[in-house]
Each structure stands twice: as structure tokens, then as C-alpha cells.
Enzyme design. Structure first.
Site, PDB file in Angstrom:
ATOM      1  N   ALA A  44      -9.409   9.421   5.156  1.00  0.00           N
ATOM      2  CA  ALA A  44     -10.211   9.286   5.181  1.00  0.00           C
ATOM      3  C   ALA A  44     -10.948  10.475   5.934  1.00  0.00           C
ATOM      4  CB  ALA A  44     -10.218   8.493   6.511  1.00  0.00           C
ATOM      5  N   TYR A  46     -10.215  13.648   5.423  1.00  0.00           N
ATOM      6  CA  TYR A  46     -10.139  14.644   4.033  1.00  0.00           C
ATOM      7  C   TYR A  46     -11.281  14.782   3.776  1.00  0.00           C
ATOM      8  CZ  TYR A  46      -9.399  17.715  -0.176  1.00  0.00           C
ATOM      9  OH  TYR A  46      -9.842  18.084  -1.030  1.00  0.00           O
ATOM     10  N   ASP A  47     -11.666  13.024   3.446  1.00  0.00           N
ATOM     11  CA  ASP A  47     -13.047  12.836   3.352  1.00  0.00           C
ATOM     12  C   ASP A  47     -14.669  13.437   3.969  1.00  0.00           C
ATOM     13  OD1 ASP A  47     -12.367  11.661   0.644  1.00  0.00           O
ATOM     14  OD2 ASP A  47     -12.613   9.708   0.922  1.00  0.00           O
ATOM     15  N   LEU A  93     -13.732  13.413  -8.816  1.00  0.00           N
ATOM     16  CA  LEU A  93     -15.530  12.798  -8.733  1.00  0.00           C
ATOM     17  C   LEU A  93     -16.118  13.109  -7.814  1.00  0.00           C
ATOM     18  CD1 LEU A  93     -13.867   9.600 -10.506  1.00  0.00           C
ATOM     19  CD2 LEU A  93     -15.485  11.560 -11.750  1.00  0.00           C
ATOM     20  N   GLU A 126     -13.760   0.506 -13.278  1.00  0.00           N
ATOM     21  CA  GLU A 126     -12.725   0.147 -12.875  1.00  0.00           C
ATOM     22  C   GLU A 126     -11.879   0.853 -12.016  1.00  0.00           C
ATOM     23  OE1 GLU A 126     -10.547   3.503 -15.849  1.00  0.00           O
ATOM     24  OE2 GLU A 126     -12.684   3.907 -15.854  1.00  0.00           O
ATOM     25  N   LYS A 128     -10.218   2.868  -9.080  1.00  0.00           N
ATOM     26  CA  LYS A 128      -9.419   4.049  -8.692  1.00  0.00           C
ATOM     27  C   LYS A 128      -8.017   4.067  -8.635  1.00  0.00           C
ATOM     28  CE  LYS A 128     -10.313   8.550  -6.443  1.00  0.00           C
ATOM     29  NZ  LYS A 128      -9.275   8.968  -6.461  1.00  0.00           N
ATOM     30  N   ASP A 130      -4.429   5.056  -7.195  1.00  0.00           N
ATOM     31  CA  ASP A 130      -4.628   6.460  -6.349  1.00  0.00           C
ATOM     32  C   ASP A 130      -2.976   6.767  -6.692  1.00  0.00           C
ATOM     33  OD1 ASP A 130      -4.406   7.751  -3.836  1.00  0.00           O
ATOM     34  OD2 ASP A 130      -3.132   6.249  -3.058  1.00  0.00           O
ATOM     35  N   ARG A 149      -3.015  18.461 -13.024  1.00  0.00           N
ATOM     36  CA  ARG A 149      -4.181  18.519 -12.868  1.00  0.00           C
ATOM     37  C   ARG A 149      -4.295  20.238 -12.208  1.00  0.00           C
ATOM     38  NH1 ARG A 149      -8.760  15.954  -9.377  1.00  0.00           N
ATOM     39  NH2 ARG A 149      -7.646  15.980  -7.576  1.00  0.00           N
ATOM     40  N   GLU A 184      -3.539   8.442 -14.765  1.00  0.00           N
ATOM     41  CA  GLU A 184      -2.605   8.841 -13.458  1.00  0.00           C
ATOM     42  C   GLU A 184      -1.103   8.416 -13.878  1.00  0.00           C
ATOM     43  OE1 GLU A 184      -4.520   9.641  -9.608  1.00  0.00           O
ATOM     44  OE2 GLU A 184      -4.880  10.362 -11.900  1.00  0.00           O
ATOM     45  N   TYR A 236      -7.170   6.554 -19.296  1.00  0.00           N
ATOM     46  CA  TYR A 236      -8.742   6.171 -18.079  1.00  0.00           C
ATOM     47  C   TYR A 236      -9.875   7.008 -19.086  1.00  0.00           C
ATOM     48  CZ  TYR A 236      -7.613   9.689 -14.185  1.00  0.00           C
ATOM     49  OH  TYR A 236      -7.233  10.672 -14.213  1.00  0.00           O
ATOM     50  N   LYS A 300     -18.750   4.652 -13.934  1.00  0.00           N
ATOM     51  CA  LYS A 300     -19.222   5.894 -15.514  1.00  0.00           C
ATOM     52  C   LYS A 300     -20.148   5.529 -16.483  1.00  0.00           C
ATOM     53  CE  LYS A 300     -14.245   7.317 -15.547  1.00  0.00           C
ATOM     54  NZ  LYS A 300     -13.144   7.473 -16.490  1.00  0.00           N
ATOM     55  N   LYS A 324     -15.377   4.283  -2.919  1.00  0.00           N
ATOM     56  CA  LYS A 324     -14.152   4.521  -2.609  1.00  0.00           C
ATOM     57  C   LYS A 324     -14.109   3.447  -1.474  1.00  0.00           C
ATOM     58  CE  LYS A 324     -11.667   8.260  -2.068  1.00  0.00           C
ATOM     59  NZ  LYS A 324     -11.723   8.978  -1.646  1.00  0.00           N
ATOM     60  N   CYS A 429      13.933 -20.788  21.138  1.00  0.00           N
ATOM     61  CA  CYS A 429      14.313 -19.433  21.215  1.00  0.00           C
ATOM     62  C   CYS A 429      14.915 -19.387  19.383  1.00  0.00           C
ATOM     63  CB  CYS A 429      15.414 -18.783  21.305  1.00  0.00           C
ATOM     64  SG  CYS A 429      15.578 -16.990  20.884  1.00  0.00           S
ATOM     65  N   CYS A 432      19.028 -17.839  19.226  1.00  0.00           N
ATOM     66  CA  CYS A 432      19.833 -18.493  20.140  1.00  0.00           C
ATOM     67  C   CYS A 432      19.682 -19.641  20.179  1.00  0.00           C
ATOM     68  CB  CYS A 432      20.149 -17.712  21.458  1.00  0.00           C
ATOM     69  SG  CYS A 432      18.942 -17.812  22.058  1.00  0.00           S
ATOM     70  N   CYS A 447      12.176 -15.856  25.739  1.00  0.00           N
ATOM     71  CA  CYS A 447      13.457 -16.752  25.704  1.00  0.00           C
ATOM     72  C   CYS A 447      14.565 -16.291  26.612  1.00  0.00           C
ATOM     73  CB  CYS A 447      14.347 -16.169  24.238  1.00  0.00           C
ATOM     74  SG  CYS A 447      16.211 -16.521  24.619  1.00  0.00           S
ATOM     75  N   CYS A 453      21.547 -14.798  23.891  1.00  0.00           N
ATOM     76  CA  CYS A 453      21.310 -14.687  22.766  1.00  0.00           C
ATOM     77  C   CYS A 453      21.340 -13.353  21.833  1.00  0.00           C
ATOM     78  CB  CYS A 453      19.607 -14.556  23.613  1.00  0.00           C
ATOM     79  SG  CYS A 453      18.547 -14.140  22.037  1.00  0.00           S
TER      80      CYS A 453
END
Length: 701
Positions: A44, A46-47, A93, A126, A128, A130, A149, A184, A236, A300, A324, A429, A432, A447, A453
Site C-alpha cells: 500500500a 509503495y502504491d 501493469l 483472473e 493476480k 503474488d 523479470r 508466476e 498466464y 485484459k 488491486k 480456566c 487449570c 483465572c 495455573c
């Protein structure tokens, strides 16, 4: 990025500076993700950086940098592998997050192709995956090169490693003479858990999530390591090919499946934008049950001739987009609700979840806080989640904020099983069998077993060796539990007798040996000398945290004085009781907890055995040469205008004073600001010196 000004508010100078910062930050993130397989920020985050960069470039196109992240795919290949130049670039993408962006994508495609509203336009949808992108080049039906890649133009030659993956065919029958298959490499949740368990048992580094594990496994310089890792592959797409596979995307994927490649069974052809959104929601609802990580749905254009007409931008195709999921939220199912018993006897309910990745971390548990939270209400009885309770079998939204424990945000009642029943909090508990009570005004059930215990005993021992307490290297939570189950450690003093009593047995224990045992015993010996505050915190007394332990240690300065004061305060009255309560930051609840701990016979006996093993360091008084307040007791009351109360307290303590929260005959100075009340009156009645803030500062010099 939330503190950044809006893009519309940026000046050209500010925009240029921020684009430089973004280029560096995104390049660092790319290297960590693609080369080191160790992300330093969440998906998140990074995006958000990429979207911010694109927005600034859209407003100031003349400021676009030569090293702009918008013109780059992935990161340069590692120096540890031979390089492979892709015949056709492996592009990334565009990302979309809102449904409105998917509508915009479809409309852009139609405009580019000059299609009328009534003209058909089909898309594939389809999951994605990871994982790690991989290209497989086949010539005359034989696998000749496998490459990552990399930066999109050049990748790493991992052919030997790829050959160890069962789902990658070594030879093909009926394939084009030249065929580059793209897909992938990934790892399932079950295989990831097993791998991490093996890594942990061997004392090796564990992985944060299946994507890191898959990438780290594929990019091993020793193919034998890869062969021992449970990797999978979904095909894919394709790159270089000597003849067309089909006339549509869906047909080409079916052809790859017929050639022997694993393809994702959830791919579907959708005729409308509404159908795409419906497919996205359906796949998202299956996410927790897939057994592998996905982070969105890829759309696509189905017809390959239309893909060819649409073509590419510099780094992305115009005919595809990735829709996403939220990186910080996910939907999954509650398989069970279990109770954990803490060191103070608190019963903590935990939801056991079908594993799902949230914010880059595989989540299989979430805190349920207490009985009220499960029932859908807060501590005052007001509804939370609009009163929706939490039951086993429910589908829930799980979220993480930073690195905190995952929590449940809401419940999807539309997916609640017909036989789901309300959760009944236990009255005994689970460890015990002792009675469980909930004291008036508290949200937590506890407890009553205390010393009998086992759960409380183990948790107390874990706390004793934790970082803020004794911090014994090599003796962590798992080792404590194992030694407790063996009967070797039942109380803290047993830790310091471990070598004498069980040294030989430990050396012959699986996973230990002479060197590791010697290191542990040395670490234990090093902790025989311990500062007073660490000992007080390590005792695990209810309500006494690290900061309180430091305050108490500073007040009493030595173990002997502290222990004597706790003994004298047995009846919760008298000067020692008053002195304890007067420590700024303690108060009657914590004071009672401290005194009662010392006067429980079994606690005191265990404490005496522990202290006999230790050399407890007295608290060193701060250097206070020339200080007019060294050794004095000071009380602050009212409002201070020149500094905060916390600053005033810290300043006084640094000069050797003790800061108290109440006025007594032992008080030397009361510093009174505007609004001073009962403390000032008490000081006047006792004849204690009362100073204004200015007089106090003058006294400090």
C-alpha cells in the site's frame, strides 16, 4: 504521504524536489523487493508513492526525471546470476483501486478503438498471483532458458532452479518451434508454514510471507536448495512466439493448459464492466480459501488483434489493468475462538483464521480483546460494529495498522452459517480449571488459579526473560516453554540453576549440543548481576510496567530498602505505604499490587530463592554536583507556564531530586502554579516551602 501538500498546491520548485525524493524512495523499495526479496515498505505504501509520483508528473510534465519511476519496471538483476535479455520486454501493469477506475479503463479502451456503445468488447479476469515473475523459453519443444523479470529488459538466468519445479514442463509436445511462456512462481500457505517451521527449527532465517519465500527460493545460487523448496508455477502470458497460440487471450491460455502448464481455473471471460466488477468481488470472497496469495484481479482485452491495436505505453500495456485489493485489509473465515491465559491470569480470546496475507504478512490469528468485544459492545454496553457479534464460522474483515496485532473490523452477516451460535465466554480456566472471575469495573476475565495455573507460570517466565527484563540471549519464549514442560524451569531461580541441574541433559538434547549450551549458560551467568529496575519489572507484578519499575527503583535506590518498605506496608497503611503512593506515577492500585505480591507466601519464597542467585545493582544517583535540590522531595501542583509538567519532573530528577505525587511531612518543596489546590493547602498546613515557578527556576540556577 498524508502530510504532503496536495499536488495542486505544489510550486514547481517543491514539485522538483519531491520528484527527486520519490525517485530515491521508490528505487530503494524496488531494490529491496526485487533483488533482496526483503521489502522495506508495504504494498500500500509503495502504491501510494507511485501514484503520488504520477500525479506530480501529470501536473509538471516538464519536470519528469530521466530516472523517473514511471519509466522503470522492477529493478536491475542481481550480480549473482548471469543476465538474460528478454526478446520482448516483461512489462508491469497499471494499477486501479476503485471501481470507478475500472469503468474509466474500459471507456479509454473503447475510445482508443473507436468502438460504438453497441459494439462487443470482452475482457478476461483472473487472479493476480503474488509471486515472482518468470519467463520460460522453449525451442523445438525443449526448455532452454528460464529468466526472472529483472528490470523488464534484462533478467536473471535461473534455468537450473526452474527445472526443479514440478509444474514447469521440461519438454512440450505440439508447441510452436519457439515459445516463451510467462507466469508466476509462488508458494502455497501450507508449504510456506512448513518451510518456516523447518527454517526455525534449524535456526535459520524465516520468511515474512509466501512471496518472499518463493522469490528467495527461486533465486538461490545452489539449485539443490531450490529443489528442496515447495514451489509452484501458474502460466498466464507469453512473450516471443513463432506462431500465434490462438486469436483470443482466453484461447491462448487454454492452449497453454493443453500443452501441460498449470493455468488458473478462476479465469473468466466477461462481456461488460459490471461483469468484471462482479468477478472481482467473487474472487475477493474466495481469497482466504485459495491456499495461495493473490493481491488483486487482472483484466485484459480478450481479442489479441485488439490488444495489438491498443499497443503499449512506455512500461505498461493499454489493454490490461490490475484491480488491486486493499493491502491493509482482507476477508477471511474464523475457524475457532481460543482462549490464551496471560501471566496475570487475564483470559485473552483469539480468533483462529483461515490464513490470509494482510499488509505483506500472513495473518492466521486476530485479537478479540474481551467478552464485550466478541458480543458487539464496548465496556459501557454501547454497540460496536452496529451490535454485530463474532462467531465461529463468520467471515470477517481483518486489518493491520503498522505492525500491530491484526484486528477484526467487521462481520459479514450475509455469509454467516445457519448453525453459527453465539460465543459463550468460559467460566473456568481452560488451562487449570480454576474459576474465572470478572471484577466490577474491569473488561477482563481472570483465572483465579494463580500459582497452580501452568499458563500463568509459563507466561511469567517468558516475561522474566523478555527484553525489558533480564533479556537472556538464547532463552526465548519457545525455550522457556520447552524447559518448563521438561520440568527444568518452574520459577525464575531455576534458570540460574539450569547448568548445575540439567547441563548434561541439555547438551544431549536435540538441536542443542556443546556450543549452544555453553553460550546459553554464559548468557545466564551474565545476567546474575542485574539493575534494580530490571529485577522489579521482571517479577511480572500486575500494573508494574518498565517506566513504573524505573520510578520505583529511583525512589528506593537499593533492593534491601525496597524489600523492607514493601514488608512494612503490609497493612496498606503507615509511612511506608504513604511513601509508595506518593511516587509520582504509582498510585493506590499499583501500590496494592506491589505490596500484595510481596506478602503472598509462595511469591515471597520464590523471590527469596531468586535474590539469592543475584547481585542486584543499586541505583546510581545522577551527578548533582552543586545542585540545590539533590536528595530533596518535590511536588508540582497547578499549571506551569515555562515548561511542561513532564519537563519539570525530568529536570528535577536529573538534578537529584525525587518527584512525589502527594504532599507529606517528607516533602521539601511544593512548586505551585496557577490553579494549585489541595496540595498547596496541605503544604501550608505542614509548613512546607512553597515556590512559584520563577522561584523554582531560580533555585535550579
Amino acid at each position: 504521504m498524508s502530510t504532503r501538500p496536495a499536488v495542486e498546491e505544489l510550486t514547481a520548485e517543491a514539485a522538483e524536489q519531491e520528484l527527486a525524493e520519490l525517485a530515491r524512495a521508490i528505487a530503494d523499495a524496488d531494490r529491496a523487493y526485487h533483488q533482496a526479496d526483503a521489502p522495506v515498505i508495504t504494498d500500500a505504501e509503495y502504491d501510494a508513492l507511485k501514484r503520488r509520483n504520477a500525479a506530480i508528473e501529470a501536473r509538471f510534465p516538464e519536470l519528469r526525471r530521466p530516472d523517473s519511476p514511471s519509466g522503470r519496471v522492477g529493478a536491475a538483476p542481481s550480480e549473482g546470476f548471469a543476465k538474460v535479455r528478454h526478446a520482448r520486454p516483461m512489462l508491469s501493469l497499471d494499477n486501479a483501486f476503485a471501481e470507478s477506475e475500472i469503468v474509466d479503463f474500459a471507456e479509454r479502451v473503447r475510445r482508443f478503438l473507436n468502438l460504438a456503445p453497441e459494439d462487443a468488447l470482452a475482457f478476461t479476469a483472473e487472479p493476480k498471483i503474488d509471486g515472482l515473475s518468470l519467463s520460460l523459453r522453449y525451442e523445438a519443444g525443449r526448455l532452454v532458458v528460464a529468466a526472472t523479470r529483472g528490470d523488464g529488459e534484462t533478467g536473471e538466468n535461473v534455468t537450473a532452479n526452474a527445472r526443479t519445479i514440478a509444474e514447469i514442463p521440461q519438454t512440450l509436445s505440439g508447441a510452436p518451434d519457439l515459445l516463451e511462456v510467462r507466469g508466476e512462481v509462488y508458494m502455497t500457505h501450507a508449504d510456506f508454514a512448513s518451510l518456516n517451521a523447518r527454517q526455525d527449527a534449524a535456526g535459520s532465517k524465516t520468511f515474512a510471507n509466501p512471496r518472499n519465500a518463493a522469490a528467495g527460493s527461486l533465486r538461490q545460487l545452489d539449485a539443490a536448495v531450490t529443489a528442496a523448496r515447495p514451489l509452484h508455477f501458474f502460466a498466464y502470458a507469453w512473450g516471443d512466439v513463432s506462431e500465434p497460440l490462438a486469436v483470443t487471450q482466453s484461447g491462448a491460455i487454454a492452449r497453454l493448459g493443453a500443452l501441460g502448464f498449470a493455468t488458473n481455473p478462476l479465469m473468466a471471460v466477461c462481456e461488460t464492466t459490471d461483469a468484471l466488477i462482479d468477478r472481482y468481488r467473487a474472487i475477493e470472497s474466495m481469497r482466504a480459501r485459495l491456499g495461495y496469495d493473490i493481491d488483486g484481479v487482472v483484466y485484459k482485452v480478450d481479442r489479441l488483434d485488439l490488444q495489438a491495436r491498443l499497443g503499449f505505453r512506455s512500461t505498461t500495456p493499454r489493454w490490461a489493468v490490475a484491480h488491486k485489493f486493499s493491502a491493509e485489509r482482507a476477508t477471511t473465515e474464523i475457524e475457532a475462538i481460543e482462549i490464551q491465559v496471560g501471566r496475570t491470569g487475564a483470559l485473552a480470546p483469539v480468533a483462529r483464521l483461515v490464513p490470509v496475507t494482510v499488509g505483506g504478512v500472513v495473518v492466521s490469528n486476530a485479537t478479540l480483546h474481551n467478552a464485550d468485544y466478541i458480543a458487539g459492545r464496548d465496556s459501557r454496553g454501547n454497540p460496536i460494529r452496529e451490535g454485530r457479534d463474532i462467531r465461529v464460522g463468520d467471515w470477517v474483515t481483518v486489518y493491520r495498522a503498522g505492525d500491530v496485532i491484526p484486528k477484526i473490523e467487521d462481520v459479514d452477516l450475509s455469509r454467516r452459517p445457519a448453525d453459527a451460535v453465539s460465543y459463550v465466554f468460559p467460566t473456568t480456566c481452560p488451562v487449570c480449571g480454576s474459576d474465572v472471575i470478572r471484577e466490577e469495573g474491569e473488561a477482563v476475565h481472570r483465572c483465579t488459579g494463580n500459582l497452580i495455573c501452568p499458563a500463568q507460570a509459563v507466561e511469567k517466565l517468558r516475561h522474566f526473560v523478555s527484553r525489558g527484563a533480564f533479556d537472556i540471549e538464547g532463552l526465548g519464549a519457545k525455550q522457556v516453554e520447552a524447559f518448563f514442560n521438561e520440568g527444568w524451569i518452574r520459577e525464575p531461580a531455576d534458570i540460574f540453576a539450569l547448568e548445575a541441574r540439567h547441563g548434561e541433559a541439555l547438551r544431549s538434547r536435540e538441536g542443542w549440543g556443546e556450543k549452544s549450551s555453553r553460550n546459553l549458560f554464559r548468557a545466564i551467568a551474565e545476567r546474575r548481576r542485574i539493575p534494580l529496575n530490571r529485577l522489579i519489572f521482571g517479577l511480572g507484578i500486575r500494573h508494574v510496567g518498565e517506566s513504573a519499575a524505573r520510578l520505583i527503583a529511583r525512589t528506593y535506590e537499593s533492593w534491601s530498602r525496597f524489600a523492607a518498605a514493601m514488608e512494612a506496608a503490609r497493612a496498606h497503611e503507615g509511612p511506608e505505604w504513604d511513601e509508595l503512593n506518593a511516587i509520582d506515577g504509582v498510585g493506590p492500585v499499583m501500590a496494592a499490587s506491589l505490596v500484595d505480591f510481596f506478602h503472598e507466601p509462595a511469591n515471597r519464597a520464590a523471590l527469596d530463592r531468586l535474590v539469592a542467585e543475584l547481585e542486584i545493582e543499586d541505583v546510581e544517583a545522577p551527578a548533582t554536583s552543586g545542585s540545590a535540590i539533590a536528595g530533596k522531595t518535590v511536588v508540582f501542583t497547578g499549571s506551569l507556564e515555562r515548561m511542561t509538567r513532564a519537563e519539570a519532573k525530568a529536570r528535577a530528577e536529573s538534578l537529584g531530586a525525587k518527584v512525589s505525587g502527594s504532599v507529606s511531612a517528607k516533602t521539601d518543596y511544593v512548586v505551585a502554579g496557577p490553579g494549585a489546590g489541595s496540595k498547596e493547602k496541605a503544604a501550608r498546613a505542614l509548613g512546607i516551602a512553597i515556590l512559584t515557578e520563577e522561584e523554582w527556576l531560580a533555585l535550579l540556577g
